[in-house]
Design a protein around this motif. Structure first.
Motif, mmCIF file in Angstrom:
data_model
loop_
_atom_site.group_PDB
_atom_site.id
_atom_site.type_symbol
_atom_site.label_atom_id
_atom_site.label_comp_id
_atom_site.label_asym_id
_atom_site.label_seq_id
_atom_site.Cartn_x
_atom_site.Cartn_y
_atom_site.Cartn_z
ATOM 1 N N ARG A 220 25.255 21.594 6.555
ATOM 2 C CA ARG A 220 25.540 20.878 7.808
ATOM 3 C C ARG A 220 24.291 20.154 8.301
ATOM 4 N NH1 ARG A 220 28.311 25.871 9.027
ATOM 5 N NH2 ARG A 220 30.590 25.574 8.843
ATOM 6 N N GLY A 221 23.158 20.819 8.207
ATOM 7 C CA GLY A 221 21.913 20.185 8.620
ATOM 8 C C GLY A 221 21.568 18.981 7.771
ATOM 9 N N ARG A 222 21.792 19.106 6.460
ATOM 10 C CA ARG A 222 21.489 17.976 5.575
ATOM 11 C C ARG A 222 22.422 16.795 5.840
ATOM 12 N NH1 ARG A 222 16.763 17.487 4.168
ATOM 13 N NH2 ARG A 222 17.383 15.992 2.570
ATOM 14 N N TYR A 223 23.699 17.088 6.111
ATOM 15 C CA TYR A 223 24.623 15.987 6.351
ATOM 16 C C TYR A 223 24.378 15.335 7.715
ATOM 17 C CZ TYR A 223 27.339 16.075 2.107
ATOM 18 O OH TYR A 223 27.717 15.947 0.792
ATOM 19 N N ARG A 224 23.900 16.096 8.680
ATOM 20 C CA ARG A 224 23.469 15.461 9.935
ATOM 21 C C ARG A 224 22.278 14.555 9.673
ATOM 22 N NH1 ARG A 224 22.613 19.531 14.780
ATOM 23 N NH2 ARG A 224 22.247 17.511 15.801
ATOM 24 N N PHE A 225 21.399 15.009 8.807
ATOM 25 C CA PHE A 225 20.240 14.197 8.409
ATOM 26 C C PHE A 225 20.694 12.928 7.681
ATOM 27 C CE2 PHE A 225 17.195 13.683 4.729
ATOM 28 C CZ PHE A 225 16.264 12.941 5.429
ATOM 29 N N LEU A 226 21.646 13.079 6.735
ATOM 30 C CA LEU A 226 22.153 11.921 5.993
ATOM 31 C C LEU A 226 22.910 10.964 6.900
ATOM 32 C CD1 LEU A 226 23.435 13.621 2.702
ATOM 33 C CD2 LEU A 226 21.341 12.315 3.044
ATOM 34 N N SER A 227 23.618 11.494 7.915
ATOM 35 C CA SER A 227 24.359 10.635 8.841
ATOM 36 C C SER A 227 23.428 9.693 9.574
ATOM 37 C CB SER A 227 25.136 11.485 9.840
ATOM 38 O OG SER A 227 26.122 12.246 9.190
ATOM 39 N N GLY A 228 22.245 10.173 9.903
ATOM 40 C CA GLY A 228 21.285 9.300 10.581
ATOM 41 C C GLY A 228 20.871 8.133 9.717
ATOM 42 N N ALA B 97 20.085 12.655 -5.428
ATOM 43 C CA ALA B 97 21.527 12.798 -5.217
ATOM 44 C C ALA B 97 21.920 12.348 -3.816
ATOM 45 C CB ALA B 97 21.953 14.245 -5.448
ATOM 46 N N GLU B 98 21.104 12.699 -2.808
ATOM 47 C CA GLU B 98 21.389 12.284 -1.433
ATOM 48 C C GLU B 98 21.232 10.777 -1.284
ATOM 49 O OE1 GLU B 98 20.047 16.301 1.021
ATOM 50 O OE2 GLU B 98 18.568 14.763 0.528
ATOM 51 N N GLY B 99 20.201 10.222 -1.904
ATOM 52 C CA GLY B 99 20.038 8.776 -1.873
ATOM 53 C C GLY B 99 21.183 8.057 -2.542
ATOM 54 N N SER B 100 21.683 8.626 -3.651
ATOM 55 C CA SER B 100 22.826 8.032 -4.353
ATOM 56 C C SER B 100 24.069 8.033 -3.471
ATOM 57 C CB SER B 100 23.107 8.802 -5.645
ATOM 58 O OG SER B 100 22.005 8.753 -6.519
ATOM 59 N N LEU B 101 24.307 9.140 -2.765
ATOM 60 C CA LEU B 101 25.468 9.210 -1.879
ATOM 61 C C LEU B 101 25.361 8.181 -0.763
ATOM 62 C CD1 LEU B 101 28.070 10.519 -0.941
ATOM 63 C CD2 LEU B 101 26.714 12.283 0.208
ATOM 64 N N LEU B 102 24.182 8.044 -0.172
ATOM 65 C CA LEU B 102 23.996 7.056 0.895
ATOM 66 C C LEU B 102 24.239 5.641 0.381
ATOM 67 C CD1 LEU B 102 20.840 8.267 2.864
ATOM 68 C CD2 LEU B 102 23.214 8.251 3.634
ATOM 69 N N VAL B 103 23.691 5.347 -0.787
ATOM 70 C CA VAL B 103 23.837 4.003 -1.349
ATOM 71 C C VAL B 103 25.302 3.695 -1.636
ATOM 72 C CG1 VAL B 103 23.397 2.638 -3.441
ATOM 73 C CG2 VAL B 103 21.506 3.772 -2.279
ATOM 74 N N VAL B 104 26.031 4.645 -2.227
ATOM 75 C CA VAL B 104 27.449 4.427 -2.544
ATOM 76 C C VAL B 104 28.251 4.180 -1.268
ATOM 77 C CG1 VAL B 104 29.541 5.541 -3.422
ATOM 78 C CG2 VAL B 104 27.408 5.686 -4.713
ATOM 79 N N LEU B 105 28.046 5.014 -0.247
ATOM 80 C CA LEU B 105 28.789 4.849 1.010
ATOM 81 C C LEU B 105 28.433 3.530 1.689
ATOM 82 C CD1 LEU B 105 28.579 8.477 2.473
ATOM 83 C CD2 LEU B 105 30.534 7.387 1.358
ATOM 84 N N ALA B 106 27.148 3.179 1.689
ATOM 85 C CA ALA B 106 26.726 1.930 2.327
ATOM 86 C C ALA B 106 27.300 0.716 1.601
ATOM 87 C CB ALA B 106 25.201 1.857 2.376
ATOM 88 N N TRP B 107 27.335 0.773 0.260
ATOM 89 C CA TRP B 107 27.886 -0.360 -0.490
ATOM 90 C C TRP B 107 29.388 -0.491 -0.276
ATOM 91 C CZ3 TRP B 107 26.120 -4.323 -3.621
ATOM 92 C CH2 TRP B 107 24.725 -4.409 -3.747
ATOM 93 N N PHE B 108 30.098 0.624 -0.218
ATOM 94 C CA PHE B 108 31.525 0.552 0.083
ATOM 95 C C PHE B 108 31.758 -0.059 1.466
ATOM 96 C CE2 PHE B 108 32.807 4.219 -2.957
ATOM 97 C CZ PHE B 108 32.877 3.302 -3.996
ATOM 98 N N PHE C 223 26.171 2.847 -12.910
ATOM 99 C CA PHE C 223 26.964 4.004 -13.322
ATOM 100 C C PHE C 223 26.514 5.322 -12.705
ATOM 101 C CE2 PHE C 223 27.011 1.035 -16.965
ATOM 102 C CZ PHE C 223 28.341 0.706 -16.932
ATOM 103 N N PHE C 224 25.316 5.788 -13.098
ATOM 104 C CA PHE C 224 24.891 7.139 -12.748
ATOM 105 C C PHE C 224 24.768 7.331 -11.245
ATOM 106 C CE2 PHE C 224 23.056 6.594 -17.080
ATOM 107 C CZ PHE C 224 23.844 7.549 -17.711
ATOM 108 N N VAL C 225 24.412 6.276 -10.518
ATOM 109 C CA VAL C 225 24.301 6.379 -9.070
ATOM 110 C C VAL C 225 25.657 6.749 -8.464
ATOM 111 C CG1 VAL C 225 23.829 5.103 -6.959
ATOM 112 C CG2 VAL C 225 22.370 4.782 -8.962
ATOM 113 N N ILE C 226 26.710 6.091 -8.944
ATOM 114 C CA ILE C 226 28.056 6.396 -8.456
ATOM 115 C C ILE C 226 28.452 7.821 -8.841
ATOM 116 C CG2 ILE C 226 30.488 5.733 -8.590
ATOM 117 C CD1 ILE C 226 29.598 2.873 -9.025
ATOM 118 N N PHE C 227 28.148 8.204 -10.076
ATOM 119 C CA PHE C 227 28.481 9.560 -10.525
ATOM 120 C C PHE C 227 27.753 10.607 -9.681
ATOM 121 C CE2 PHE C 227 29.044 7.674 -15.041
ATOM 122 C CZ PHE C 227 30.267 7.160 -14.669
ATOM 123 N N TRP C 228 26.444 10.417 -9.488
ATOM 124 C CA TRP C 228 25.657 11.384 -8.719
ATOM 125 C C TRP C 228 26.146 11.472 -7.278
ATOM 126 C CZ3 TRP C 228 20.672 8.751 -10.816
ATOM 127 C CH2 TRP C 228 20.408 9.233 -12.094
#
Length: 500
Positions: free
Chosen positions: A11-19, A81-92, A473-478
């Protein structure tokens, strides 16, 4: 770590990622406001205002809410992995929001998402009739490519404060840093990128373009994107001066930013020894010679014009820009084959170009050379290969060669899979191989099977190809793997015998 502590940690990490996601989303929202000053020049385009204001302000509001509700520790770093998730969500978010202006102008949703994806990923394939498209939308397409070429992560890193680590920039394929400090490196990349633009726009104007055309084509050449304001693309001008300036801009766009920075610092030896530069210096004249002596695209009466057109098309394909001076038609199998190979290879790593990347091709060649040397060496001798990275030379590791080979294999497999999918829509295998190589390599050259009448299913195949090719590829997978794994942790726990 027990379940409760782990869930608290998540939960703490996802609050961090939300920012950080809020930062990225708000940044995308600001980009929607950039074309609006053109309404003073083209007041007849005012009905399109809502198509930019609503998604732009909506993303700004969403980004602000995410940022306000999140907890962002000043000393926390992002993992890959966290950077990959942020990048994928931001690109979408950028792609779907970027489709709104096209829907507002009357394009169907699939076509609008295709155009937006092609813009942000710097591909250049289009379903619009450029002759009937408003100047505001033409500028928006070009600006999307310029911003997408820089990368959302680089834009964010250059603007924000506090340490973030290399996870975010590495997730967009920008793991190599110009200087040790990540944010300073991102700002240097943007300074180089903007400096190229300050040179490119007046150069194209002096070469014979209008100011509007010069701005749009400078955006698209530097981002190696390939959108044009003209139906005939660069063939509209039929100008050696325009083509010369564009080839220079395409070359700057496809040059590794680290190599360009090394060149500006005067380290000529490192630049001349750079593997990407050497491979490109070999491919460009070789491909041009093969096309010329093989008689490909021999539709021009004079020898100088024929050579000029061939060289421009080779640079456009290898840089993954996609500007066209030739209308591709039947009977040119050699030309198709050479351009497909160039589109698959692509440009420099850590640049705006797509494709497999010259660096990976160079690593594979180095690996083959080492294998050959080891076969001829005595057991007591060790064969080490060196490569230049920026201004320093280091030994080539076995792990780098393995990763390059894995990526090349995956890239070619997806290319063949996507090409087979396009043949299912009734296209020839040759055209399908060409078109999906263009989509996956984020090039934009077309065999004529992508346009306003293209079926929606085919467009979605190409959308996935463009997205996978741009994010490698791998960024989306991660990113998606992390999201699915963490969602599973928040799900219902199975009841054990002890609990019952």
């Amino acid at each position: 770590m027990n379940d409760c502590r782990y869930l608290t940690y998540l939960r703490g990490r996802y609050r961090f990622l939300s920012g950080h996601l809020g930062y990225l989303v708000a940044l995308v929202g600001l980009l929607f406001l950039v074309p609006l000053p053109l309404l003073f020049v083209f007041p007849e385009e005012t009905p399109l205002l809502g198509g930019f204001l609503f998604p732009g302000l909506g993303l700004l509001l969403l980004g602000g809410l995410l940022r306000a509700c999140a907890k962002v520790p000043e000393d926390s770093l992002l993992s890959l992995a966290e950077g990959s998730l942020l990048v994928v969500l931001a690109w979408f978010a950028a792609i779907f929001a970027g489709a709104v202006p096209f829907v507002w102008a009357g394009l169907d949703w699939t076509g609008a998402v295709f155009e937006s994806t092609s813009g942000w990923t710097t591909t250049g394939l289009s379903v619009l009739d450029v002759a009937q498209t408003s100047p505001l939308l033409l500028f928006w397409r070009s600006f999307m490519q310029y911003a997408g070429g820089a990368g959302l992560a680089i834009l964010m890193l250059s603007a924000m404060t506090g340490p973030t680590g290399i996870g975010l920039s590495a997730a967009e394929g920008r793991g190599e840093q110009l200087v040790p400090q990540v944010r300073q490196s991102a700002r240097l990349v943007l300074r180089l990128y903007f400096g190229y633009l300050l040179f490119g726009v007046p150069a194209l104007y002096l070469a014979g373009m209008s100011w509007f055309d010069a701005v749009n084509h400078a955006f698209c050449a530097l981002s190696t994107g390939g959108f044009s304001t003209r139906v005939d693309s660069i063939a509209y001008w039929n100008s050696p001066a325009v083509e010369a300036v564009l080839m220079l801009l395409m070359g700057l766009g496809t040059l590794n930013f680290l190599t360009a920075y090394t060149l500006l610092k005067g380290h000529w030896r490192a630049v001349l020894g750079n593997g990407e530069v050497r491979v490109a210096a070999l491919l460009l004249p070789l491909a041009t010679a093969v096309l010329f002596f093989g008689g490909a695209f021999r539709i021009y009466p004079s020898l100088p014009e024929h050579l000029r057109i061939l060289l421009f098309q080779v640079v456009s394909a290898l840089s993954t820009t996609g500007f066209q001076t030739i209308v591709f038609s039947g009977g040119e199998d050699l030309g198709y084959l050479v351009l497909i190979l160039l589109m698959l290879i692509g440009g420099g790593a850590n640049s705006t170009a797509g494709g497999i990347k010259l660096h990976r091709i160079y690593l594979l060649l180095k690996g083959l050379r080492r294998e050959a040397l080891e076969a001829s060496c005595s057991p007591r001798e060790q064969c080490e290969e060196g490569i230049w990275i920026g201004g320093r030379r280091r030994f080539l590791g076995e792990n780098e060669i393995r990763k390059a080979a894995e990526y090349v294999g995956l890239f070619l497999f997806v290319w063949l899979l996507g090409s087979c999918a396009l043949t299912a829509f009734g296209h020839s295998l040759r055209d399908s191989l060409f078109e999906f190589a263009s989509a996956l390599g984020t090039v934009g050259l077309t065999a004529g099977i992508t346009g306003p009448a293209t079926p929606a299913g085919q467009l979605w195949v190409q959308i996935f190809g463009m997205l996978f090719g741009r994010l490698e590829f791998f960024v989306i997978f991660w990113g998606l793997a992390k999201l699915v794994r963490d969602m599973g942790a928040f799900g219902p726990r199975p009841v054990s015998r002890k609990d019952s």
